[in-house]
Design a protein around this motif. Structure first.
Motif, PDB file in Angstrom:
ATOM      1  N   UNK A 129       0.806  -1.206   0.000  1.00 58.50           N
ATOM      2  CA  UNK A 129       0.000   0.000   0.000  1.00 58.50           C
ATOM      3  C   UNK A 129       0.845   1.263   0.000  1.00 58.50           C
ATOM      4  N   UNK A 130       0.239   2.346  -0.523  1.00 65.17           N
ATOM      5  CA  UNK A 130       0.931   3.630  -0.680  1.00 65.17           C
ATOM      6  C   UNK A 130      -0.079   4.754  -0.553  1.00 65.17           C
ATOM      7  N   UNK A 131       0.292   5.820   0.150  1.00 61.00           N
ATOM      8  CA  UNK A 131      -0.547   7.020   0.223  1.00 61.00           C
ATOM      9  C   UNK A 131       0.334   8.219   0.479  1.00 61.00           C
ATOM     10  N   UNK A 132      -0.140   9.406   0.116  1.00 66.16           N
ATOM     11  CA  UNK A 132       0.557  10.657   0.395  1.00 66.16           C
ATOM     12  C   UNK A 132      -0.318  11.520   1.282  1.00 66.16           C
ATOM     13  N   UNK A 133       0.315  12.247   2.215  1.00 65.83           N
ATOM     14  CA  UNK A 133      -0.459  13.151   3.070  1.00 65.83           C
ATOM     15  C   UNK A 133      -0.557  14.527   2.417  1.00 65.83           C
ATOM     16  N   UNK A 134      -1.135  15.485   3.129  1.00 69.60           N
ATOM     17  CA  UNK A 134      -1.368  16.813   2.563  1.00 69.60           C
ATOM     18  C   UNK A 134      -0.078  17.561   2.263  1.00 69.60           C
ATOM     19  N   UNK A 135       1.028  17.153   2.878  1.00 68.88           N
ATOM     20  CA  UNK A 135       2.340  17.736   2.582  1.00 68.88           C
ATOM     21  C   UNK A 135       3.102  16.921   1.541  1.00 68.88           C
ATOM     22  N   UNK A 136       2.441  15.943   0.953  1.00 69.41           N
ATOM     23  CA  UNK A 136       3.008  15.034  -0.042  1.00 69.41           C
ATOM     24  C   UNK A 136       4.180  14.221   0.501  1.00 69.41           C
ATOM     25  N   UNK A 137       4.144  13.959   1.800  1.00 64.71           N
ATOM     26  CA  UNK A 137       5.050  12.958   2.347  1.00 64.71           C
ATOM     27  C   UNK A 137       4.511  11.585   1.954  1.00 64.71           C
ATOM     28  N   UNK A 138       5.414  10.665   1.684  1.00 64.82           N
ATOM     29  CA  UNK A 138       5.058   9.366   1.125  1.00 64.82           C
ATOM     30  C   UNK A 138       5.029   8.321   2.233  1.00 64.82           C
ATOM     31  N   UNK A 139       3.922   7.606   2.332  1.00 59.53           N
ATOM     32  CA  UNK A 139       3.772   6.499   3.291  1.00 59.53           C
ATOM     33  C   UNK A 139       3.703   5.202   2.496  1.00 59.53           C
ATOM     34  N   UNK A 140       4.494   4.220   2.906  1.00 55.42           N
ATOM     35  CA  UNK A 140       4.598   2.965   2.171  1.00 55.42           C
ATOM     36  C   UNK A 140       4.479   1.796   3.139  1.00 55.42           C
ATOM     37  N   UNK A 141       3.734   0.774   2.723  1.00 56.07           N
ATOM     38  CA  UNK A 141       3.686  -0.465   3.484  1.00 56.07           C
ATOM     39  C   UNK A 141       4.880  -1.333   3.082  1.00 56.07           C
ATOM     40  N   UNK A 142       5.732  -1.612   4.065  1.00 57.30           N
ATOM     41  CA  UNK A 142       6.885  -2.498   3.868  1.00 57.30           C
ATOM     42  C   UNK A 142       6.491  -3.858   4.436  1.00 57.30           C
ATOM     43  N   UNK A 143       5.793  -4.627   3.595  1.00 58.78           N
ATOM     44  CA  UNK A 143       5.068  -5.819   4.024  1.00 58.78           C
ATOM     45  C   UNK A 143       5.946  -6.837   4.760  1.00 58.78           C
ATOM     46  N   UNK A 144       7.027  -7.289   4.128  1.00 63.11           N
ATOM     47  CA  UNK A 144       7.839  -8.355   4.712  1.00 63.11           C
ATOM     48  C   UNK A 144       8.596  -7.942   5.945  1.00 63.11           C
ATOM     49  N   UNK A 145       8.805  -6.626   6.103  1.00 61.12           N
ATOM     50  CA  UNK A 145       9.473  -6.112   7.300  1.00 61.12           C
ATOM     51  C   UNK A 145       8.482  -5.692   8.375  1.00 61.12           C
ATOM     52  N   UNK A 146       7.184  -5.938   8.137  1.00 59.44           N
ATOM     53  CA  UNK A 146       6.140  -5.654   9.136  1.00 59.44           C
ATOM     54  C   UNK A 146       6.209  -4.224   9.654  1.00 59.44           C
ATOM     55  N   UNK A 147       6.267  -3.280   8.719  1.00 55.34           N
ATOM     56  CA  UNK A 147       6.399  -1.887   9.156  1.00 55.34           C
ATOM     57  C   UNK A 147       5.786  -0.927   8.133  1.00 55.34           C
ATOM     58  N   UNK A 148       5.531   0.286   8.608  1.00 55.86           N
ATOM     59  CA  UNK A 148       5.115   1.392   7.767  1.00 55.86           C
ATOM     60  C   UNK A 148       6.284   2.359   7.670  1.00 55.86           C
ATOM     61  N   UNK A 149       6.540   2.849   6.478  1.00 53.31           N
ATOM     62  CA  UNK A 149       7.641   3.783   6.247  1.00 53.31           C
ATOM     63  C   UNK A 149       7.077   5.118   5.785  1.00 53.31           C
ATOM     64  N   UNK A 150       7.669   6.197   6.288  1.00 55.59           N
ATOM     65  CA  UNK A 150       7.342   7.538   5.788  1.00 55.59           C
ATOM     66  C   UNK A 150       8.627   8.224   5.346  1.00 55.59           C
ATOM     67  N   UNK A 151       8.558   8.906   4.218  1.00 57.09           N
ATOM     68  CA  UNK A 151       9.709   9.672   3.736  1.00 57.09           C
ATOM     69  C   UNK A 151       9.209  10.946   3.068  1.00 57.09           C
ATOM     70  N   UNK A 152      10.057  11.954   3.030  1.00 56.85           N
ATOM     71  CA  UNK A 152       9.634  13.256   2.521  1.00 56.85           C
ATOM     72  C   UNK A 152       9.467  13.275   1.009  1.00 56.85           C
ATOM     73  N   UNK A 153      10.211  12.417   0.321  1.00 56.95           N
ATOM     74  CA  UNK A 153      10.217  12.447  -1.144  1.00 56.95           C
ATOM     75  C   UNK A 153      10.763  11.131  -1.680  1.00 56.95           C
ATOM     76  N   UNK A 154      10.848  11.021  -2.993  1.00 53.90           N
ATOM     77  CA  UNK A 154      11.283   9.781  -3.614  1.00 53.90           C
ATOM     78  C   UNK A 154      12.780   9.538  -3.429  1.00 53.90           C
ATOM     79  N   UNK A 155      13.502  10.502  -2.891  1.00 55.65           N
ATOM     80  CA  UNK A 155      14.918  10.301  -2.554  1.00 55.65           C
ATOM     81  C   UNK A 155      15.097   9.659  -1.178  1.00 55.65           C
ATOM     82  N   UNK A 156      14.000   9.511  -0.443  1.00 54.20           N
ATOM     83  CA  UNK A 156      14.067   8.857   0.859  1.00 54.20           C
ATOM     84  C   UNK A 156      14.469   9.764   1.999  1.00 54.20           C
TER      85      UNK A 156
END
Length: 318
Positions: A129-156
């Motif tokens: 899964x993937x979604x962006x918030x109102x500031x266009x921060x990127x939230x990603x489901x890292x399925x096999x690592x059992x975690x949610x990741x957030x990053x400011x941009x596509x550079x991480x």
């Protein structure tokens, strides 16, 4: 003097009539009350075919496909989720390549990606899964690592990961959604529930659901969406149904299965501004649209000329 006033009145009425005619005939004139409401453009992650699809409506008008072959992406391998910003930029998860992809448009202009297989920063084990918030921060489901990741941009930049409190960890999460207040919702598939938290530290960690097939129960749910009235829609995948609740207490639980033409592992879900519900009906190899949770105006798209294969993600722009 009376003739002049009558003439002025006729001119005034004529002007008003012309203005009304112009308004009701212009492209946006009937948007909020007329019958000619524009349909949203539909985007599909056709996962089994390693491509994404766009079409102007549920009938497949102006259907186009993109598989990212060649530089710099060298093809998709299991695209799962799509998010499109208001400016038309594309983000998607390319699951089997363990990466997030950014493109300026549907056809991959200035594409770049982040991620390889691993457990550290800038690494994933199956992006879902993937979604962006109102500031266009990127939230990603890292399925096999059992975690949610957030990053400011596509550079991480400013990478943050969260797996839940130590006594209540996520298990094989599948989807993430950010509401209008910035609260984070996670489909915690391995635990058969959804989770809400205020931030990436897990503040006000709240859960709803347990394993089963009854009310307030799920069997490996895979995706969710929150509509304009803050109602929560869940693809209860292994129960082959769509569920809607009003809040994280499960109020006004309603589910829909359509026994006459049942779902088979429904996954991606999107609700447009008119309340129409779009579902990626994975193993039926189709997209379903219905007007409400009673299945009104049940409509399917499967593209007989070039069939869908295991479609998982669906997103609309209006």
């Amino acid at each position: 003097m009376r003739t002049t006033n009558a003439f002025q009145f006729l001119v005034y009425v004529s002007c008003i009539t012309i203005m009304l005619l112009l308004f009701t005939s212009c492209p946006g004139g009937s948007k909020n009350g007329g019958e000619n409401i524009d349909e949203p453009v539909i985007y599909i992650a056709d996962t089994g075919s390693d491509r994404i699809i766009t079409m102007d409506d549920i009938t497949g008008t102006n259907l186009q496909t993109y598989d990212a072959s060649g530089e710099p992406l060298y093809g998709f391998d299991g695209p799962v989720d799509i998010y499109i910003t208001e400016s038309g930029e594309f983000y998607l998860t390319d699951t089997n390549k363990h990466r997030v992809v950014y493109m300026e448009d549907f056809f991959g202009t200035n594409a770049k990606s982040l991620g390889v297989y691993g457990q550290d920063a800038n690494e994933f084990w199956g992006t879902y899964g993937l979604w962006l918030d109102s500031d266009e921060k990127i939230y990603v489901v890292d399925w096999g690592n059992d975690r949610i990741v957030r990053m400011d941009n596509i550079d991480g930049d400013n990478w943050v990961a969260y797996s839940g409190p130590l006594d209540d960890l996520l298990s094989a999460p599948m989807d993430v959604f950010i509401d209008g207040e910035g609260k984070i919702y996670v489909v915690d598939s391995g635990n058969d529930r959804i989770v809400r938290m205020d931030d990436m530290s897990g503040t006000n960690w709240t859960t709803f659901g347990e394993y089963g097939s009854g009310i307030n129960q799920f069997d490996y749910p895979k995706a969710m969406f929150i509509d304009q009235d803050n109602r929560i829609y869940i693809a209860d995948s292994d129960n082959n149904r769509i569920v809607r609740i009003n809040n994280m207490n499960g109020d006004n639980w309603i589910s829909y299965e359509n026994p006459g033409d049942p779902f088979d592992n429904p996954w991606g879900i999107y609700v447009d501004s008119q309340g129409k519900i779009y579902i990626a009906d994975r193993y039926n190899n189709r997209i379903v649209r219905m007007d409400d949770m009673n299945g009104t105006n049940w409509t399917i798209f499967s593209n007989d000329a070039d069939p869908l294969y295991d479609p998982i993600g669906v997103f609309c722009t209006e």
